[in-house]
Scaffold this active site. Structure first.
Site, PDB file in Angstrom:
ATOM      1  N   SER B  76      32.045  72.804  26.792  1.00 45.50           N
ATOM      2  CA  SER B  76      30.758  72.144  26.975  1.00 45.50           C
ATOM      3  C   SER B  76      29.747  72.649  25.947  1.00 45.50           C
ATOM      4  CB  SER B  76      30.307  72.395  28.409  1.00 45.50           C
ATOM      5  OG  SER B  76      29.262  71.555  28.755  1.00 45.50           O
ATOM      6  N   ASP B 199      34.540  61.273  31.100  1.00 47.19           N
ATOM      7  CA  ASP B 199      33.662  62.438  31.214  1.00 47.19           C
ATOM      8  C   ASP B 199      32.230  61.948  31.147  1.00 47.19           C
ATOM      9  OD1 ASP B 199      32.209  64.733  31.049  1.00 47.19           O
ATOM     10  OD2 ASP B 199      33.277  65.584  29.335  1.00 47.19           O
ATOM     11  N   HIS B 227      34.643  66.882  33.481  1.00 47.93           N
ATOM     12  CA  HIS B 227      34.086  67.661  32.388  1.00 47.93           C
ATOM     13  C   HIS B 227      34.685  69.064  32.307  1.00 47.93           C
ATOM     14  CE1 HIS B 227      31.191  68.589  29.331  1.00 47.93           C
ATOM     15  NE2 HIS B 227      30.674  69.577  30.017  1.00 47.93           N
TER      16      HIS B 227
END
Lengths: 401, 252
Positions: B76, B199, B227
């Site tokens: 991320s 996502d 995610h």
């Protein structure tokens, strides 16, 4: 007394006054109880094979991904999670969620119950708002007091530093004059008279001639040193103004100067696309001249000298003296890489010292890189180097834009 | 090999991935200052109001351990943090593996799709603020050192995703309001972009954008949804990473 009934678990699930939802690790919904379906305005068939995110607000979907799912997976359960559900009609329902992970025949499911907290949430939002406001005021107050104290200290410090800098600057100007005139004069005279003695009183004695040669060499060195010292001091006393320049053009000019003065043309210079720079142009030209000159001086006799200049913009902390202050601003990061002789990295911090030489027999007087450092300092930047004997040297220059 | 956790939790996120690599690699795990079990006294709101401050954490770890040519795996927001670190000190890293990266979360008028509007992010900040996960951890060191209340210590070890509301908010702001699109072209390292199917946080358009703008990048779309593929689909995540390393000629 009432008779104890055996209640079917499905029936119980439908009777409980809370929403119940279970879903697999990939988010696919397994079951939803009728109460939750009613609250959300969905039919059971609407949510068949749907992802749990379907019933969450966008913000809650992010929170589900970044916090809720990781917590369930790592901890096996969650408590008191605040989320916002989204109904079929796009209305939002604030809920508290509690969840457990359970495994049936090796298949993990996340079983959660939801309790709407509309009333409580309104009240809580009020409290949060008040808390935020109180915290903001407290913080601003504390910040203000701290800033005021710092300002007081810094103003005094700044005043002292300005006085000190003014003195240093005057000293420098004085020193610059001394170096340019007062020091040169006796050197010139020693030179003249030594030559007169040598020419007018010729001596057969070989020893005496050798001494004269040594005296001449020392005079030459002394005059080189004073000249360099003059340049070094002048960098600070010149009245150059800041201008925006094209780095590529400046480096090309530095290169031409180095080629002419060193009488050396057999090398490749590769200049990448470089950012524009607000700086003291003559100093920056001098900086790259010295770096290129340095590469030429320390080249390998039997290897074609290659110099590559690359650059990019990256953000670095602008504060250097204040330890706990951070503000990330754009810097030009310029790398000058050559394939000259290089040196051991353990000496990397020494090379920028004035008149320091790594080896006695190498050319130059150990002035160029000291000047480079000074120029970079004048621009509030940094210069470092990374070298490998036999491979070459890379100088990295960071200059704030 | 260095694994950097994303916004939300801490290095525990890697626990399903770690066993596959720790035998063949020296694996470095860490918590950013403000996350996990980091030293909160080292938190500085100016430094950690900017992803470059987090990138300094990565570089500090590299410097302290004298890493060279490390494989950086970032999840991320740590993808972009790793990108920033690799631009500043390229020699610390050999390859970048980015799990669900996004250089810009907010949609732009010029047609860039980040997936969010500013309002969505503000709602997220509000949701963050309304959750008090492990908030007791942040009441101060006094409570942690309280021997009469051992349950507090137990609570500490359990809260993997503890959030100090102010720190989390600042991290969220630094993450979701940042725009690092200009930095992508500065990356010269071979890079693997791991794009999840479906996502929400980093939609497939964002993965394509990353791939277009990082010179030596390979885009791999996972079957994994969501995610956090390293948590929800660890087997596939491990396999894709291993395939990429093999493809890159890295022998552990």
């Amino acid at each position: 007394m009432r008779k104890k009934e055996v209640i079917d678990s499905d029936e119980l699930m439908q009777q409980l006054p809370c929403g119940i939802i279970s879903f697999f690790d990939d988010g696919t919904i397994h079951t939803v109880n009728d109460l939750l379906l009613t609250q959300l305005g969905y039919l059971s068939s609407d949510l068949q094979n749907a992802k749990v995110e379907r019933i969450l607000s966008l913000a809650s979907r992010i929170f589900y991904q970044t916090h809720l799912f990781p917590l369930l997976k790592l901890q096996g359960r969650v408590e008191e999670i605040f989320l916002t559900l989204k109904t079929k009609e796009e209305k939002e329902i604030p809920v508290l969620l509690f969840g457990n992970r359970v495994s049936t025949n090796g298949q993990w499911r996340n079983v959660c119950l939801t309790v709407p907290v509309s009333q409580r949430k309104k009240y809580e939002d009020e409290i949060l708002r008040a808390k935020r406001e109180a915290e903001r005021i407290a913080r601003e107050n504390a910040d203000l007091i701290m800033i005021q104290q710092q300002l007081e200290i810094n103003t005094k410090l700044l005043d002292k530093q300005i006085v000190r800098l003014t003195h240093i600057n005057e000293d420098y100007k004085e020193l610059s004059k001394v170096i340019a005139h007062d020091l040169q004069e006796p050197i010139r005279k020693i030179n003249i008279f030594t030559n007169i003695i040598k020419d007018h009183f010729p001596a057969e004695d070989k020893k005496r001639m050798a001494y004269f040669k040594k005296i001449n060499e020392s005079i030459l060195r002394l005059s080189q040193l004073t000249e360099s010292l003059g340049l070094y001091v002048d960098v600070d006393t010149s009245n150059e103004t800041l201008q925006t320049i094209s780095l590529s053009d400046t480096i090309t000019a530095s290169c031409a100067q180095a080629m002419q003065e060193m009488n050396f043309e057999e090398f490749e210079l590769d200049i990448d696309e470089l950012p524009g720079l607000k700086c003291f142009p003559d100093q920056i030209k001098q900086l790259f001249y010295q770096l290129i000159k340095n590469s030429i001086q320390f080249r390998y006799p039997n290897r074609k000298l290659k110099i590559a200049v690359t650059g990019l913009i990256a953000r670095y902390n602008v504060f250097r003296a204040h330890e706990n202050r951070y503000q990330y601003v754009d810097f030009a990061k310029i790398e000058v890489k050559d394939n000259a002789m290089g040196f051991s990295n353990s000496l990397a911090s020494d090379i920028f010292r004035l008149f320091s030489k790594l080896e006695k027999d190498t050319p130059g007087i150990g002035f160029g890189l000291a000047l480079c450092k000074k120029i970079v300092d004048n621009h509030f930047g940094t210069i470092t180097c990374n070298s490998q004997p036999g491979e070459g040297t890379t100088f990295t220059i960071l200059l704030p834009l | 090999m260095m694994m950097a956790h994303g916004f939300g939790c801490d290095q525990n996120m890697w626990r399903y991935i770690l066993p596959a690599f720790e035998r063949d690699y020296r694996v470095v795990l860490f918590d950013y200052v403000g996350s996990g079990k980091s030293d909160l006294s080292a938190y500085n709101k100016e430094r950690y109001g900017d992803l470059n401050g987090y990138a300094e954490d990565v570089l500090d770890v590299c410097r302290a351990l004298e890493l060279q040519d490390a494989i950086f795996i970032g999840h991320s927001v740590s993808s972009i943090i790793g990108v920033l670190a690799a631009i500043k000190e390229p020699s610390y890293f050999s390859h970048l593996i980015l799990v669900g990266p996004s250089p810009r979360y907010i949609n732009e008028d010029n047609g860039y799709i980040g997936g969010f509007e500013r309002k969505d992010i503000e709602d997220l900040l509000h949701t963050m603020e309304s959750n008090y996960i492990g908030w007791a951890n942040f009441l101060g060191p006094a409570i942690v050192k309280n021997p009469d209340r051992p349950e507090l210590a137990a609570e500490l070890t359990e809260s993997f995703c503890s959030t100090d509301p102010l720190i989390a908010r600042r991290f969220a702001e630094a993450t979701f309001f940042s725009d690092n699109r200009q930095d992508l072209r500065k990356i010269s390292h071979p890079t693997l972009i791991m794009q999840c199917s479906d996502d929400l946080i980093a939609p497939s358009e964002v993965g394509d954008y990353m791939h277009q703008h990082i010179k030596k990048s390979v885009l791999k779309v996972l079957k994994a949804t969501g995610h956090c593929p390293h948590m929800s689909h660890p087997e596939e995540t491990i396999e894709v990473i291993q395939q990429y390393l093999q493809f890159s000629g890295i022998n552990a």
